[in-house]
Motif scaffolding. Structure first.
Motif, PDB file in Angstrom:
ATOM      1  N   THR A   6      -3.403   4.429   2.010  1.00 45.22           N
ATOM      2  CA  THR A   6      -2.887   4.882   2.736  1.00 45.22           C
ATOM      3  C   THR A   6      -3.439   6.264   3.200  1.00 45.22           C
ATOM      4  O   THR A   6      -3.327   7.392   2.413  1.00 45.22           O
ATOM      5  CB  THR A   6      -1.845   4.955   3.257  1.00 45.22           C
ATOM      6  N   GLU A   9      -2.978   8.231   5.341  1.00 41.58           N
ATOM      7  CA  GLU A   9      -1.897   9.254   5.557  1.00 41.58           C
ATOM      8  C   GLU A   9      -1.414  10.215   4.135  1.00 41.58           C
ATOM      9  O   GLU A   9      -0.449  11.144   4.425  1.00 41.58           O
ATOM     10  CB  GLU A   9      -1.018   8.787   5.897  1.00 41.58           C
ATOM     11  N   GLN A  10      -1.444   9.463   3.597  1.00 44.87           N
ATOM     12  CA  GLN A  10      -0.760   9.770   2.268  1.00 44.87           C
ATOM     13  C   GLN A  10      -2.027  11.288   1.158  1.00 44.87           C
ATOM     14  O   GLN A  10      -1.186  11.402   0.427  1.00 44.87           O
ATOM     15  CB  GLN A  10      -0.548   9.030   1.230  1.00 44.87           C
ATOM     16  N   ASP A  35       1.030   3.966  -3.335  1.00 41.08           N
ATOM     17  CA  ASP A  35       0.897   5.450  -2.911  1.00 41.08           C
ATOM     18  C   ASP A  35       1.903   6.045  -3.362  1.00 41.08           C
ATOM     19  O   ASP A  35       1.605   7.357  -4.143  1.00 41.08           O
ATOM     20  CB  ASP A  35       0.440   5.788  -1.257  1.00 41.08           C
ATOM     21  N   GLN A  36       3.224   5.785  -2.926  1.00 45.63           N
ATOM     22  CA  GLN A  36       3.918   6.694  -3.180  1.00 45.63           C
ATOM     23  C   GLN A  36       4.228   6.634  -5.333  1.00 45.63           C
ATOM     24  O   GLN A  36       4.341   7.698  -6.001  1.00 45.63           O
ATOM     25  CB  GLN A  36       5.507   6.418  -2.503  1.00 45.63           C
ATOM     26  N   GLU A  87       0.611  -1.468   0.493  1.00 43.94           N
ATOM     27  CA  GLU A  87       0.201  -0.031  -0.073  1.00 43.94           C
ATOM     28  C   GLU A  87       0.764   1.422  -0.231  1.00 43.94           C
ATOM     29  O   GLU A  87       0.180   1.977  -0.709  1.00 43.94           O
ATOM     30  CB  GLU A  87      -0.738   0.533   0.853  1.00 43.94           C
ATOM     31  N   ARG A  88       1.878   1.777   1.342  1.00 44.62           N
ATOM     32  CA  ARG A  88       2.653   2.801   0.931  1.00 44.62           C
ATOM     33  C   ARG A  88       2.778   2.778   0.158  1.00 44.62           C
ATOM     34  O   ARG A  88       3.395   3.697  -0.723  1.00 44.62           O
ATOM     35  CB  ARG A  88       3.515   2.502   2.132  1.00 44.62           C
TER      36      ARG A  88
END
Length: 334
Positions: free
Chosen positions: A222, A224-225, A197-198, A193-194
């Motif tokens: 996520t 946070e992103q 997102d990046q 996931e992270r």
């Protein structure tokens, strides 16, 4: 134009155009020669060119034939030189067509259109989006960018495929990003996931840098992103995990297969959300009056954006201004 300039232009021209020009030159040349040699059998230059084309292509109608030995020698030279050239031209055109189709399927052909939509990433969500666009907006042109696909059956999917990474300038330029009107960036299901997102945020930055006016929708996994995606230039950020978690929860605790919420989700797939300006004749009217007007068109007024803030189901006596935007739920219409 000098001879050097002509040859530069000639050899920079695509091969099938060069061959076509050469074939045409040969036919005109032999047409003029046969008219000059046998003016009685070929009274006009056009008839000479007609004979050259028919003979060179090996069709041979027989309506015009040379009568002298010199004319027959010219005919022999035409058959040997022109016939082979025409055959080579047809073979080259056929090979070029096959190569173009292969390159198109492999995502090597640049897109030349304008006002198109660019999809980043090929997955189940993208496939469903393409099917919905094909069904409800068949005139829309879609360009797909994906780095995992090696080829796509373009006859099955009505899209233009570009093979490459959505964060690279060369790939985006092939998709004619400067002339696109919208871009949808979906998360890569092969990444965690992270990392996904990046990658989506990097695609957003690249697209926004090449087209400041394009409308970008970015999928983020996520929470946070989300802020980073907006800072990167996304106009709309969709967090699919929120919706999926809600579906799982209601599926877990629903009373039965006829659970109203489950049915509602299915119904929403045939609806679309729209953000529209307040119609001129409704400026100064209440939210209730505006709702009734939209109901006449089978549209449901959900809320409005006033002074930059979203209000869902606001007080019915809220006065509408020309600076407000309305949030409307409408059936998908072809």
């Amino acid at each position: 134009m000098s001879l050097h300039t002509f040859f530069q232009w000639y050899f920079r021209t695509p091969i099938f155009l060069r061959l076509l020009l050469t074939v045409a030159t040969f036919m005109v040349f032999f047409g003029i020669v046969i008219h000059w040699i046998e003016p009685e059998a070929f009274p006009t230059v056009f008839e000479g060119i007609w004979w050259a084309v028919i003979t060179g292509s090996t069709v041979g109608y027989g309506d015009l034939v040379p009568e002298t030995v010199t004319g027959k020698i010219v005919g022999i030279l035409l058959i040997i030189a022109g016939g082979g050239l025409v055959t080579f031209y047809m073979a080259t055109v056929s090979a070029s067509t096959v190569k173009y189709e292969k390159d198109l399927a492999k995502g090597k052909i640049e897109y030349k259109g304008e006002q198109h939509i660019i999809f980043i990433g090929w997955n189940e969500r993208t496939k469903q989006l393409v099917e919905m666009v094909q069904q409800f907006a068949p005139k829309e042109h879609v360009v797909l960018i994906d780095h995992t696909l090696r080829a796509i059956p373009y006859k099955q999917w009505p899209i233009h495929f570009i093979q490459g990474n959505g964060s690279e300038d060369d790939t985006l330029m092939k998709a004619n990003i400067a002339k696109a009107r919208a871009a949808i960036i979906t998360s890569d299901p092969s990444m965690e996931e992270r990392q996904a997102d990046q990658s989506s945020i990097l695609d957003t930055v690249a697209i926004r840098g090449l087209n400041p006016n394009i409308f970008i929708i970015t999928e983020i996994l996520t929470k946070e992103q989300i802020a980073n995606a907006k800072r990167a230039g996304a106009d709309t950020v969709i967090r699919s995990n929120d919706f999926m978690s809600t579906l799982f929860f209601h599926a877990l605790y629903r009373k039965g297969q006829t659970d109203p919420f489950y049915t509602l989700v299915g119904q929403l797939s045939s609806q679309q959300y729209k953000q529209v300006e307040v119609p001129h004749h409704l400026v100064g009217e209440t939210f209730l009056t505006c709702s009734l007007e939209f109901l006449k068109q089978e549209d449901l007024l959900l809320g409005l954006i006033k002074e930059g803030e979203l209000h869902i189901n606001p007080p019915t006596q809220t006065i509408l201004t020309n600076a407000d935007d309305l949030i409307v739920l409408s059936p998908l219409r072809k």
